[in-house]
Scaffold this motif. Structure first.
Motif, short mmCIF file in Angstrom:
data_model
loop_
_atom_site.label_atom_id
_atom_site.label_comp_id
_atom_site.label_asym_id
_atom_site.label_seq_id
_atom_site.Cartn_x
_atom_site.Cartn_y
_atom_site.Cartn_z
N MET A 72 0.86 -1.19 0.00
CA MET A 72 0.00 0.00 0.00
C MET A 72 0.90 1.24 0.00
SD MET A 72 -2.66 -1.25 2.98
CE MET A 72 -3.96 -0.07 2.58
N GLY A 73 0.74 2.08 -1.02
CA GLY A 73 1.45 3.36 -0.98
C GLY A 73 2.44 3.64 -2.10
N VAL A 74 2.41 2.83 -3.17
CA VAL A 74 3.30 3.18 -4.29
C VAL A 74 2.65 4.30 -5.10
CG1 VAL A 74 4.41 2.41 -6.42
CG2 VAL A 74 4.22 0.83 -4.48
N TYR A 124 -3.73 1.58 -4.49
CA TYR A 124 -3.40 2.97 -4.81
C TYR A 124 -4.55 3.87 -4.39
CZ TYR A 124 -6.34 1.82 -8.79
OH TYR A 124 -7.39 1.40 -9.57
N GLN A 125 -4.21 5.12 -4.09
CA GLN A 125 -5.17 6.02 -3.45
C GLN A 125 -6.33 6.42 -4.35
OE1 GLN A 125 -3.28 9.61 -2.17
NE2 GLN A 125 -5.09 10.40 -1.13
N GLY A 126 -6.05 6.65 -5.62
CA GLY A 126 -7.12 7.12 -6.51
C GLY A 126 -6.72 6.93 -7.96
N PRO A 185 15.54 11.10 5.44
CA PRO A 185 14.83 11.79 4.37
C PRO A 185 15.14 11.24 2.98
CG PRO A 185 16.31 13.30 5.56
CD PRO A 185 16.39 11.98 6.25
N ALA A 186 14.10 11.14 2.17
CA ALA A 186 14.25 10.65 0.79
C ALA A 186 13.37 11.53 -0.09
CB ALA A 186 13.82 9.20 0.70
N ARG A 187 13.84 11.82 -1.29
CA ARG A 187 13.12 12.75 -2.17
C ARG A 187 11.94 12.06 -2.87
NH1 ARG A 187 15.98 17.41 -2.78
NH2 ARG A 187 18.22 17.31 -2.39
N THR A 188 10.81 12.01 -2.17
CA THR A 188 9.59 11.39 -2.73
C THR A 188 8.52 12.47 -2.87
OG1 THR A 188 8.75 10.91 -0.54
CG2 THR A 188 10.12 9.20 -1.55
N ILE A 189 7.38 12.09 -3.45
CA ILE A 189 6.29 13.07 -3.59
C ILE A 189 5.85 13.57 -2.21
CG2 ILE A 189 3.92 13.45 -4.37
CD1 ILE A 189 4.30 11.40 -6.50
N ARG A 246 9.96 6.37 -7.05
CA ARG A 246 10.73 6.84 -5.89
C ARG A 246 10.10 6.45 -4.56
NH1 ARG A 246 13.24 12.68 -6.89
NH2 ARG A 246 14.23 12.26 -8.88
N SER A 247 8.88 5.98 -4.59
CA SER A 247 8.16 5.67 -3.35
C SER A 247 8.91 4.62 -2.52
CB SER A 247 6.77 5.10 -3.67
OG SER A 247 5.98 6.07 -4.31
N LEU A 248 8.90 4.82 -1.21
CA LEU A 248 9.56 3.83 -0.34
C LEU A 248 8.86 2.48 -0.45
CD1 LEU A 248 10.41 6.09 2.74
CD2 LEU A 248 11.85 5.49 0.79
N ALA A 249 7.55 2.50 -0.68
CA ALA A 249 6.82 1.23 -0.87
C ALA A 249 7.37 0.46 -2.06
CB ALA A 249 5.33 1.52 -1.09
N ALA A 308 1.60 12.23 14.47
CA ALA A 308 0.96 11.05 13.86
C ALA A 308 1.94 9.87 13.80
CB ALA A 308 0.44 11.39 12.47
N LYS A 309 3.21 10.17 13.53
CA LYS A 309 4.21 9.08 13.49
C LYS A 309 4.44 8.50 14.89
CE LYS A 309 5.34 8.99 9.07
NZ LYS A 309 4.71 7.98 8.21
N ALA A 310 4.33 9.34 15.92
CA ALA A 310 4.44 8.83 17.29
C ALA A 310 3.32 7.84 17.56
CB ALA A 310 4.40 9.98 18.30
#
Ligand code: NAD
Length: 264
Positions: free
Chosen positions: A14-16, A41-43, A191-195, A20-23, A162-164
């Motif tokens: 879930m999440g590509v 995928y979201q939409g 950090p990674a250069r993603t959307i 560049r996506s980490l997924a 939210a990450k906590a």
């Protein structure tokens, strides 16, 4: 040589959004080792890119906005119908309204808090609850976190909170599902250069600073996140690890003081 054959194993990613996506970085080694993966995928906007990326893979793609319970139900029903079971779940998605990155944390509005928590933390619980019954022979779940969960990182604000919640949820989910042989872990990535990173005000500056200040004196590569994700998912390697948040951040998290004159 130590080889891992995941033939016959199935996963849901879930999440590509793009290459560049980490997924996507986590999916690659799983596919190379022989696992069959489905992607959500979201939409519809994201579908063409995902179709292009996954062309040639034995896969299927399912829309799922994680704020929608019907979407989540339909996603896991489709996975059950197609695979009959599940071994791996990769949860690599998050969202907070832009204003929460741009304005001081003290100003966060109730609705923006709810949205960020819903998409970025509750969605792991909602997906895990639906995945667990399909993990008949045990399984492994990986989510993505960031250091802003435990330290103040300027601009992350609500996303840090939210990450906590996400990292705490990992521990409770791991506790609940441990008896079923299901492991749940978080990767705390540098950090990674993603959307998603583009939403964060000043990300470019922080990216540069993290690279300079980390122990390895560089930023991470997304395939390094993929490699550790693979280790946590493929039980032969990560079988003893659950309830953990593991850093893939070139050592940045463990530094207590940054001296500008450290030898380059
Ligand atoms: P990305 O933009 O490639 O992926 C983010 C994904 O979240 C997208 O696929 C997007 O469609 C999805 N998403 C957002 N809202 C959604 C919703 N309501 N329903 C379904 N999907 C939704 O960016 P990424 O950096 O690969 O992000 C993946 C994860 O990694 C996120 O949890 C992010 O916080 C985390 N992370 C990123 C970094 C970084 O610097 N890029 C560092 C540490 C952790």
């Amino acid at each position: 040589m130590y080889t891992i054959d995941l033939t016959g194993k199935t996963g849901l990613v879930m999440g590509v959004a793009n290459q560049r996506s980490l997924a996507w970085a986590i999916a690659q080694p799983l596919v190379q080792a022989g696992a069959r993966l489905a992607y959500s995928y979201q939409g519809e906007r994201l579908l063409p890119a995902l179709e292009k990326l996954t062309a040639g893979q034995d896969t299927f793609l399912v829309p799922c906005d994680v704020t929608n319970d019907d979407d989540l139900d339909a996603l896991f029903e489709t996975v059950e119908a197609r695979y009959g079971r599940l071994d791996y779940l990769v949860h690599a998605l998050a969202f907070a309204p832009q204003v929460t990155f741009d304005r001081p944390f003290v100003e966060v509005a109730r609705d923006d808090w709810r949205t960020a928590m819903d998409v970025s933390a509750y969605s792991l619980v909602a997906a895990t609850r639906r995945a667990a019954p399909l993990m008949r022979d045990g399984g492994s779940i990986v989510t993505l976190s960031y250091l802003a969960a435990e330290r103040v990182v300027p601009h992350y604000n609500m996303m840090g909170v939210a990450k906590a919640a996400l990292e705490a949820s990992v521990r409770y989910l791991a506790y609940d599902l441990g008896p079923q042989g299901i492991r749940v872990n978080a990767l705390s990535a540098g950090p990674a250069r993603t959307i998603a990173a583009r939403s964060i005000s000043g990300f470019g500056e922080m990216y540069g600073e993290a690279g300079r200040a980390s122990m390895l004196k560089r930023n991470i590569e997304t395939d390094e996140v993929g490699g550790l994700g693979f280790a946590l998912l493929a039980g032969q390697l990560g079988g003893g690890v659950t309830g953990a948040t593991i850093y893939v951040d070139a050592g940045f998290h463990a530094i207590g003081m940054f001296l500008p004159d450290r030898a380059e």
